[in-house]
Design a protein around this motif. Structure first.
Motif, PDB file in Angstrom:
ATOM      1  N   UNK A 279       0.821  -1.218   0.000  1.00 42.87           N
ATOM      2  CA  UNK A 279       0.000   0.000   0.000  1.00 42.87           C
ATOM      3  C   UNK A 279       0.852   1.262   0.000  1.00 42.87           C
ATOM      4  N   UNK A 280       2.103   1.158   0.460  1.00 39.48           N
ATOM      5  CA  UNK A 280       2.961   2.338   0.528  1.00 39.48           C
ATOM      6  C   UNK A 280       3.254   2.942  -0.836  1.00 39.48           C
ATOM      7  N   UNK A 281       3.202   2.153  -1.888  1.00 42.75           N
ATOM      8  CA  UNK A 281       3.458   2.702  -3.225  1.00 42.75           C
ATOM      9  C   UNK A 281       2.435   3.778  -3.552  1.00 42.75           C
ATOM     10  N   UNK A 282       1.165   3.444  -3.398  1.00 37.34           N
ATOM     11  CA  UNK A 282       0.097   4.392  -3.725  1.00 37.34           C
ATOM     12  C   UNK A 282       0.056   5.550  -2.731  1.00 37.34           C
ATOM     13  N   UNK A 283       0.318   5.264  -1.461  1.00 43.43           N
ATOM     14  CA  UNK A 283       0.176   6.269  -0.418  1.00 43.43           C
ATOM     15  C   UNK A 283       1.227   7.367  -0.497  1.00 43.43           C
ATOM     16  N   UNK A 284       2.347   7.101  -1.153  1.00 45.33           N
ATOM     17  CA  UNK A 284       3.455   8.056  -1.133  1.00 45.33           C
ATOM     18  C   UNK A 284       3.756   8.684  -2.485  1.00 45.33           C
ATOM     19  N   UNK A 285       2.852   8.555  -3.424  1.00 50.84           N
ATOM     20  CA  UNK A 285       3.091   9.163  -4.737  1.00 50.84           C
ATOM     21  C   UNK A 285       2.045  10.228  -5.021  1.00 50.84           C
ATOM     22  N   UNK A 286       2.370  11.114  -5.940  1.00 52.94           N
ATOM     23  CA  UNK A 286       1.468  12.191  -6.308  1.00 52.94           C
ATOM     24  C   UNK A 286       0.385  11.721  -7.260  1.00 52.94           C
ATOM     25  N   UNK A 287       0.700  10.741  -8.075  1.00 51.10           N
ATOM     26  CA  UNK A 287      -0.281  10.179  -9.010  1.00 51.10           C
ATOM     27  C   UNK A 287       0.004   8.689  -9.162  1.00 51.10           C
ATOM     28  N   UNK A 288      -1.057   7.933  -9.219  1.00 46.82           N
ATOM     29  CA  UNK A 288      -0.935   6.476  -9.300  1.00 46.82           C
ATOM     30  C   UNK A 288      -1.848   6.012 -10.420  1.00 46.82           C
ATOM     31  N   UNK A 289      -1.286   5.361 -11.429  1.00 49.33           N
ATOM     32  CA  UNK A 289      -2.019   4.960 -12.617  1.00 49.33           C
ATOM     33  C   UNK A 289      -2.756   3.644 -12.358  1.00 49.33           C
ATOM     34  N   UNK A 290      -4.047   3.757 -12.060  1.00 53.09           N
ATOM     35  CA  UNK A 290      -4.846   2.574 -11.729  1.00 53.09           C
ATOM     36  C   UNK A 290      -4.930   1.603 -12.900  1.00 53.09           C
ATOM     37  N   UNK A 291      -5.071   2.133 -14.103  1.00 47.35           N
ATOM     38  CA  UNK A 291      -5.173   1.266 -15.279  1.00 47.35           C
ATOM     39  C   UNK A 291      -3.879   0.504 -15.502  1.00 47.35           C
ATOM     40  N   UNK A 292      -2.755   1.207 -15.363  1.00 47.87           N
ATOM     41  CA  UNK A 292      -1.458   0.576 -15.581  1.00 47.87           C
ATOM     42  C   UNK A 292      -1.212  -0.557 -14.601  1.00 47.87           C
ATOM     43  N   UNK A 293      -1.445  -0.305 -13.302  1.00 47.33           N
ATOM     44  CA  UNK A 293      -1.159  -1.335 -12.299  1.00 47.33           C
ATOM     45  C   UNK A 293      -2.139  -2.488 -12.406  1.00 47.33           C
ATOM     46  N   UNK A 294      -3.385  -2.193 -12.778  1.00 43.69           N
ATOM     47  CA  UNK A 294      -4.377  -3.262 -12.932  1.00 43.69           C
ATOM     48  C   UNK A 294      -4.007  -4.175 -14.091  1.00 43.69           C
ATOM     49  N   UNK A 295      -3.607  -3.582 -15.203  1.00 44.81           N
ATOM     50  CA  UNK A 295      -3.238  -4.387 -16.359  1.00 44.81           C
ATOM     51  C   UNK A 295      -2.004  -5.235 -16.070  1.00 44.81           C
ATOM     52  N   UNK A 296      -0.979  -4.625 -15.475  1.00 47.37           N
ATOM     53  CA  UNK A 296       0.268  -5.349 -15.217  1.00 47.37           C
ATOM     54  C   UNK A 296       0.082  -6.442 -14.163  1.00 47.37           C
ATOM     55  N   UNK A 297      -0.644  -6.134 -13.097  1.00 47.15           N
ATOM     56  CA  UNK A 297      -0.896  -7.157 -12.081  1.00 47.15           C
ATOM     57  C   UNK A 297      -1.782  -8.269 -12.643  1.00 47.15           C
ATOM     58  N   UNK A 298      -2.750  -7.896 -13.472  1.00 47.25           N
ATOM     59  CA  UNK A 298      -3.596  -8.907 -14.104  1.00 47.25           C
ATOM     60  C   UNK A 298      -2.779  -9.856 -14.968  1.00 47.25           C
ATOM     61  N   UNK A 299      -1.836  -9.301 -15.727  1.00 51.31           N
ATOM     62  CA  UNK A 299      -0.973 -10.140 -16.572  1.00 51.31           C
ATOM     63  C   UNK A 299      -0.150 -11.113 -15.736  1.00 51.31           C
TER      64      UNK A 299
END
Length: 257
Positions: A14-34
């Motif tokens: 969770x620290x990745x999302x909590x400590x960044x200014x912008x978090x690409x939900x589509x990018x992480x969903x696609x990559x984790x899904x793969x």
């Protein structure tokens, strides 16, 4: 890309999302899904997971569409229902990856990663989270190295966001910055001093000398300081002997280009 070893709790991811200014939900969903989908042993369930993932991604790429949002929510709910029925009928064996995918499609990326990590390893998951941060290339590499050295995602992300802006620095300076971040010895004053070296337009030979001076090689520091004194630059020589990085660019220019 280097990455961490072992497994990590949901709070770590969770620290990745909590400590960044912008978090690409589509990018992480696609990559984790793969990364997660191949771990679903049932071909039919895997195919249902692929379809649900596609629908969720369409929504994440067009988040302003209410129709796509509804379709995505329905697909995620349907997949969760299917997995739960299989689990009740046959037990949890073979459904671990499918459950992780359900978490993912509901937007719980950290929990999805924590549940998927024992199945797929940390490498593709860390890569997915770093990509979702949209860091500069230098920042992304720095984040990976910090994580590999055992630093938390919070430290890796914050350091990379701050230092990623210096991607234009020459490679020898980037390496010095990375070394100091890993050692915990980089502060604002040092960054300011190194910036002067970045603007100095040193030749390759001068840059090598500057790197050695920054590292504080005793014999070279003393030789260079003596040369400065011979030119009447006594205050600068004292600063160089004291480890003042600000004097390095000036001292490096003393040798021919």
């Amino acid at each position: 890309m280097s990455t961490t070893t072992g497994t990590h709790p949901e709070s770590w991811w969770a620290e990745f999302e909590q400590n960044c200014e912008r978090f690409d939900a589509a990018s992480v969903t696609e990559a984790l899904g793969d990364a997660i989908l191949p771990g679903i042993p049932s071909l039919l369930l895997r195919r249902e997971g692929e379809i649900a993932t596609e629908k969720v991604l369409r929504h994440l790429n067009r988040p302003d569409s209410a129709e796509r949002a509804e379709i995505a929510a329905t697909a995620a709910e349907r997949l969760t229902g299917t997995v739960e029925r299989i689990n009740e009928r046959s037990g949890s064996e073979g459904t671990q990856a499918a459950y992780a995918l359900c978490r993912l499609l509901r937007g719980n990326w950290a929990r999805a990663a924590a549940e998927a990590e024992p199945l797929v390893g940390s490498r593709p998951l860390v890569r997915a989270f770093i990509a979702a941060l949209h860091l500069e290339p230098f920042g992304a590499e720095l984040a990976a190295r910090l994580l590999n050295a055992g630093h938390t995602p919070a430290t890796a992300v914050r350091s990379s966001l701050i230092l990623g802006r210096y991607s234009w620095w020459p490679s020898w300076l980037q390496e010095i910055v990375t070394e100091r971040v890993l050692a915990g010895t980089l502060d604002h004053d040092t960054i300011t001093a190194l910036q002067e070296c970045a603007f100095a337009e040193l030749s390759p030979t001068q840059a090598r000398m500057a790197r050695r001076l920054i590292k504080g090689e005793p014999q070279l520091v003393e030789t260079t300081a003596s040369r400065l004194e011979s030119l009447g630059e006594h205050p600068t020589a004292r600063k160089l002997r004291g480890g003042d990085v600000r004097t390095v660019a000036f001292a490096a220019r003393l040798i021919p280009v």
